[in-house]
Design an enzyme around this catalytic site. Sequence first.
Site, PDB file in Angstrom:
ATOM      1  N   GLY A 235       0.784  -1.234   0.000  1.00 13.89           N
ATOM      2  CA  GLY A 235       0.000   0.000   0.000  1.00 13.89           C
ATOM      3  C   GLY A 235       0.808   1.273   0.000  1.00 13.89           C
ATOM      4  O   GLY A 235       0.238   2.367   0.041  1.00 13.89           O
ATOM      5  N   GLU A 277       4.481  -6.435   1.639  1.00 11.38           N
ATOM      6  CA  GLU A 277       4.211  -6.875   0.269  1.00 11.38           C
ATOM      7  C   GLU A 277       3.938  -5.707  -0.656  1.00 11.38           C
ATOM      8  O   GLU A 277       2.819  -5.532  -1.117  1.00 11.38           O
ATOM      9  CB  GLU A 277       3.036  -7.847   0.226  1.00 11.38           C
ATOM     10  CG  GLU A 277       2.391  -8.114   1.559  1.00 11.38           C
ATOM     11  CD  GLU A 277       1.162  -8.979   1.504  1.00 11.38           C
ATOM     12  OE1 GLU A 277       1.378 -10.185   1.531  1.00 11.38           O
ATOM     13  OE2 GLU A 277       0.039  -8.452   1.470  1.00 11.38           O
ATOM     14  N   TYR A 321     -10.572   4.579 -11.177  1.00 12.34           N
ATOM     15  CA  TYR A 321     -10.243   5.192  -9.877  1.00 12.34           C
ATOM     16  C   TYR A 321     -10.068   6.697  -9.949  1.00 12.34           C
ATOM     17  O   TYR A 321      -9.485   7.289  -9.027  1.00 12.34           O
ATOM     18  CB  TYR A 321      -8.919   4.618  -9.319  1.00 12.34           C
ATOM     19  CG  TYR A 321      -8.754   3.134  -9.463  1.00 12.34           C
ATOM     20  CD1 TYR A 321      -9.585   2.251  -8.785  1.00 12.34           C
ATOM     21  CD2 TYR A 321      -7.758   2.606 -10.279  1.00 12.34           C
ATOM     22  CE1 TYR A 321      -9.421   0.890  -8.924  1.00 12.34           C
ATOM     23  CE2 TYR A 321      -7.593   1.242 -10.420  1.00 12.34           C
ATOM     24  CZ  TYR A 321      -8.426   0.384  -9.746  1.00 12.34           C
ATOM     25  OH  TYR A 321      -8.255  -0.961  -9.879  1.00 12.34           O
ATOM     26  N   CYS A 348     -14.365   3.597 -27.831  1.00 12.70           N
ATOM     27  CA  CYS A 348     -15.710   4.159 -27.990  1.00 12.70           C
ATOM     28  C   CYS A 348     -16.364   4.165 -26.616  1.00 12.70           C
ATOM     29  O   CYS A 348     -17.186   3.296 -26.283  1.00 12.70           O
ATOM     30  CB  CYS A 348     -16.502   3.325 -28.965  1.00 12.70           C
ATOM     31  SG  CYS A 348     -15.745   3.366 -30.572  1.00 12.70           S
ATOM     32  N   GLU A 349     -15.965   5.127 -25.824  1.00 17.22           N
ATOM     33  CA  GLU A 349     -16.299   5.120 -24.407  1.00 17.22           C
ATOM     34  C   GLU A 349     -15.971   6.533 -23.920  1.00 17.22           C
ATOM     35  O   GLU A 349     -14.803   6.935 -23.928  1.00 17.22           O
ATOM     36  CB  GLU A 349     -15.341   4.094 -23.760  1.00 17.22           C
ATOM     37  CG  GLU A 349     -15.518   3.794 -22.331  1.00 17.22           C
ATOM     38  CD  GLU A 349     -16.645   2.825 -22.082  1.00 17.22           C
ATOM     39  OE1 GLU A 349     -16.903   1.947 -22.909  1.00 17.22           O
ATOM     40  OE2 GLU A 349     -17.279   2.984 -21.047  1.00 17.22           O
TER      41      GLU A 349
END
Length: 421
Positions: A235, A277, A321, A348-349
């Site tokens: 994180g 991690e 996000y 196409c978005e």
Amino acid sequence: MGNFIFHGCDAAELAREFGTPLYVMSEDEAIDRIRAVKSCFDDSYERCRTHFASKSFLSRDMLGIIESEGLGLDVVSGGELYLARDEGFPPEKIAFHGNSKTDSEIRDALEYRIGKFVCDSLQEIAAIGGIARAVGARAKILIRVNPGVEGNTHRHMLTSGGRTKFGIRSSEIADAVSLCMGLENIELGGFHFHVGSQLMDNSAHLAALDVLLGLIKRLKVELGFDTEVLDMGGGFGVAYTDLDKPAPIDEFIRPMVGRVCEFCASNGIFRPDLIIEPGRFIAGPSGITLYTVCSVKEVPGVAIYAGVDGGFPDNPRPALYEAKYDAVIADKFGEPRTETVTIAGKCCESGDILIRDIALPHVERGNIIAVLCTGAYNHSMASNYNKNPVPAVVAIRGGVPRVSVRRQTYADIFACDSPKT
Ligand code: LLP
């Protein structure tokens, strides 16, 4: 003035030689970042291991680096495990995560004799115990705890707190430990937490540690259970733009280790082995993505849209996000940033916008745009939406580029179709 140089390579030259869109990964940067995080952790604690979260970026070359740098590996799927196994990555250094492991993934992992499963529910513990018994194996596990702490990050990157699907709540941990103690083929080593991703400081980690350490003490008193391993997750955030100010890695890690040491000393508890991690911290700043500008269109009063030859399929993060990125025009590097441009993807978005309103030099069709800090969760989250091939990954080592993962072909995209009936 001139071209943008990325770790010794001219980015515009890379675009010409290898085509665009193109992921470029500096292995030197990845190795520097691995060493920075690992040495900080190793220097602060005697029994610790750094794992790489392979979900952030996985390739055969990356796996080679992870192994030669002495890191462990986190996998979350049969696919990630497949590559690790295919490359002979040391099984005892592999941890299998995830909230929904299939029977066949569990069987494959047991067969490869991986180091540990990180278990996400009581039901999963029982299932792993059952499969381990059936195949005559003993499964080493950690229990993933939801410490109920929420980190300060985008809600889709939170993996702890009241509403998350991840982990077992503290109130159920004693039951989970008792369950493990009663299962012959399960060996419980300790606990895991991961509070969220792209965190700017360690306040959520420290709050979670307080919960976990309290739990460890309670389990010792109530059940006589000694915790041998405590996995504190990843994180650790990176700077995508100037607005991101992540704490330096040692300011994340040292206080976490300090908290564990103080608590164990003052409560007379055995100090567990510690694991972290990181994924993004290692892979993110090691990569960039190169695009060719295919269209420049001014919509008066709205934006100058620079359409590029990639977008959502190679980087869904802005859409998922609201992620922000910085970019440069690789073949106009250092020229004054005189225009405000929106870099649009080719899908196409309407949501396929890579960067909104960024200051750039005058942008023209044919320019090469380098989007920075794309090494984590871009290649690994790529899709074939609109049947766009996944770009190649070019790795740079010592200023020398080479194809590390080849570009998908159109034929690759349709290779799984049965012939039409
Ligand atoms: N450990 C566990 C159990 C995790 O779930 C994760 C990330 C990590 C470690 C590594 O976290 P990192 O150090 O990379 O922040 N797709 C999202 C990120 C999701 C991360 C999920 N878990 C993104 O593109 O931002």
